[in-house]
Design a protein around this motif. Structure first.
Motif, mmCIF file in Angstrom:
data_model
loop_
_atom_site.group_PDB
_atom_site.id
_atom_site.type_symbol
_atom_site.label_atom_id
_atom_site.label_comp_id
_atom_site.label_asym_id
_atom_site.label_seq_id
_atom_site.Cartn_x
_atom_site.Cartn_y
_atom_site.Cartn_z
ATOM 1 N N SER A 106 -18.572 18.443 -6.618
ATOM 2 C CA SER A 106 -17.992 19.436 -5.724
ATOM 3 C C SER A 106 -16.751 19.971 -5.646
ATOM 4 O O SER A 106 -15.511 18.532 -5.958
ATOM 5 C CB SER A 106 -19.079 19.114 -4.291
ATOM 6 O OG SER A 106 -18.185 17.792 -4.173
ATOM 7 N N GLY A 107 -16.177 20.830 -5.217
ATOM 8 C CA GLY A 107 -14.834 20.668 -5.019
ATOM 9 C C GLY A 107 -14.030 21.775 -6.158
ATOM 10 O O GLY A 107 -12.850 22.030 -6.233
ATOM 11 N N LEU A 146 -6.730 20.536 -5.815
ATOM 12 C CA LEU A 146 -8.102 20.863 -5.898
ATOM 13 C C LEU A 146 -7.968 19.126 -5.830
ATOM 14 O O LEU A 146 -8.068 18.826 -6.228
ATOM 15 C CB LEU A 146 -8.863 21.238 -7.112
ATOM 16 C CG LEU A 146 -8.875 22.968 -6.892
ATOM 17 C CD1 LEU A 146 -9.695 23.126 -8.408
ATOM 18 C CD2 LEU A 146 -9.334 23.047 -5.885
ATOM 19 N N ARG A 147 -9.350 18.920 -5.094
ATOM 20 C CA ARG A 147 -9.920 18.435 -4.446
ATOM 21 C C ARG A 147 -11.300 17.584 -4.995
ATOM 22 O O ARG A 147 -12.028 18.472 -4.681
ATOM 23 C CB ARG A 147 -9.957 17.631 -2.687
ATOM 24 C CG ARG A 147 -10.185 16.012 -3.115
ATOM 25 C CD ARG A 147 -10.455 15.810 -1.707
ATOM 26 N NE ARG A 147 -10.517 14.062 -1.366
ATOM 27 C CZ ARG A 147 -9.674 13.176 -1.632
ATOM 28 N NH1 ARG A 147 -8.576 12.242 -2.264
ATOM 29 N NH2 ARG A 147 -10.466 12.019 -1.524
ATOM 30 N N LEU A 148 -11.832 17.109 -6.072
ATOM 31 C CA LEU A 148 -12.917 16.818 -6.428
ATOM 32 C C LEU A 148 -13.536 15.539 -5.782
ATOM 33 O O LEU A 148 -13.130 14.645 -6.003
ATOM 34 C CB LEU A 148 -12.872 17.337 -8.179
ATOM 35 C CG LEU A 148 -12.729 17.775 -9.221
ATOM 36 C CD1 LEU A 148 -12.990 17.802 -10.477
ATOM 37 C CD2 LEU A 148 -12.924 19.325 -8.466
ATOM 38 N N SER A 149 -15.072 15.970 -5.811
ATOM 39 C CA SER A 149 -15.738 14.733 -5.003
ATOM 40 C C SER A 149 -17.161 14.597 -5.665
ATOM 41 O O SER A 149 -17.452 15.430 -6.506
ATOM 42 C CB SER A 149 -16.230 15.247 -3.262
ATOM 43 O OG SER A 149 -14.977 14.530 -3.049
ATOM 44 N N ASN A 182 -13.385 10.034 -6.376
ATOM 45 C CA ASN A 182 -12.666 11.485 -5.957
ATOM 46 C C ASN A 182 -11.717 11.745 -6.885
ATOM 47 O O ASN A 182 -11.071 10.436 -7.246
ATOM 48 C CB ASN A 182 -11.624 11.364 -4.300
ATOM 49 C CG ASN A 182 -13.064 10.997 -3.416
ATOM 50 O OD1 ASN A 182 -13.395 12.417 -3.039
ATOM 51 N ND2 ASN A 182 -12.559 10.874 -2.440
ATOM 52 N N GLN A 225 -8.062 13.493 -6.342
ATOM 53 C CA GLN A 225 -7.075 14.469 -6.269
ATOM 54 C C GLN A 225 -6.397 15.578 -7.583
ATOM 55 O O GLN A 225 -5.023 14.412 -8.083
ATOM 56 C CB GLN A 225 -6.386 14.103 -5.511
ATOM 57 C CG GLN A 225 -5.483 14.774 -4.929
ATOM 58 C CD GLN A 225 -5.754 15.551 -3.601
ATOM 59 O OE1 GLN A 225 -6.407 15.497 -2.749
ATOM 60 N NE2 GLN A 225 -4.627 17.503 -3.759
ATOM 61 N N THR A 273 -18.307 20.341 -12.713
ATOM 62 C CA THR A 273 -18.759 21.555 -11.645
ATOM 63 C C THR A 273 -17.118 22.188 -11.920
ATOM 64 O O THR A 273 -15.620 21.007 -13.142
ATOM 65 C CB THR A 273 -17.367 20.619 -10.686
ATOM 66 O OG1 THR A 273 -17.361 21.736 -9.362
ATOM 67 C CG2 THR A 273 -16.356 19.649 -10.903
#
Length: 118
Positions: free
Chosen positions: A7-8, A18-21, A80, A82, A112
């Motif tokens: 997500s993210g 953006l920060r992906l998780s 995550n 970042q 994503t």
């Protein structure tokens, strides 16, 4: 059932963040190296960042060093990414990857989309 759910992702202007998780389930997360890969249209999938099971010595692609940071929380089964100072060249589908365990298993998330554009 193994699941990696990213997500993210989204649309961001150049220079933005953006920060992906990635939320993991169905396997012993703390036994696995976790990585982020990306694939841009017409290009091969490439490793962006990787972090060991004990969070030691993260590795980064040269193209993202100093801009991206990978981290993990073994208590929450999450990893995550970042991403700062984003560039149009960072546009790609980003995938979460897990590798390890007794039989050197490998799992992938569904990806994503990250789009960097003005």
């Amino acid at each position: 059932q193994v699941q990696l759910v990213e997500s993210g992702g989204g649309l961001v202007q150049p220079g933005g963040s953006l920060r992906l998780s990635c939320a993991a389930s169905g396997f012993t997360f703390s036994w696995y190296m976790m990585s982020w890969y990306r694939q841009a249209p017409g290009k091969e999938r490439e490793l962006v960042a990787a972090i060991s099971s004990v969070s030691s010595s993260p590795n980064y692609a040269d193209s993202v060093k100093g801009r991206f940071t990978i981290s993990r929380d073994n208590a929450k089964n999450t990893v995550n990414l970042q991403m700062n100072s984003l560039k149009p060249g960072d546009t790609a589908v980003y995938y979460c990857n897990a590798r390890g365990g007794r039989y050197d298993n490998e799992y992938w998330g569904q990806g994503t989309q990250v789009t960097v554009s003005s």
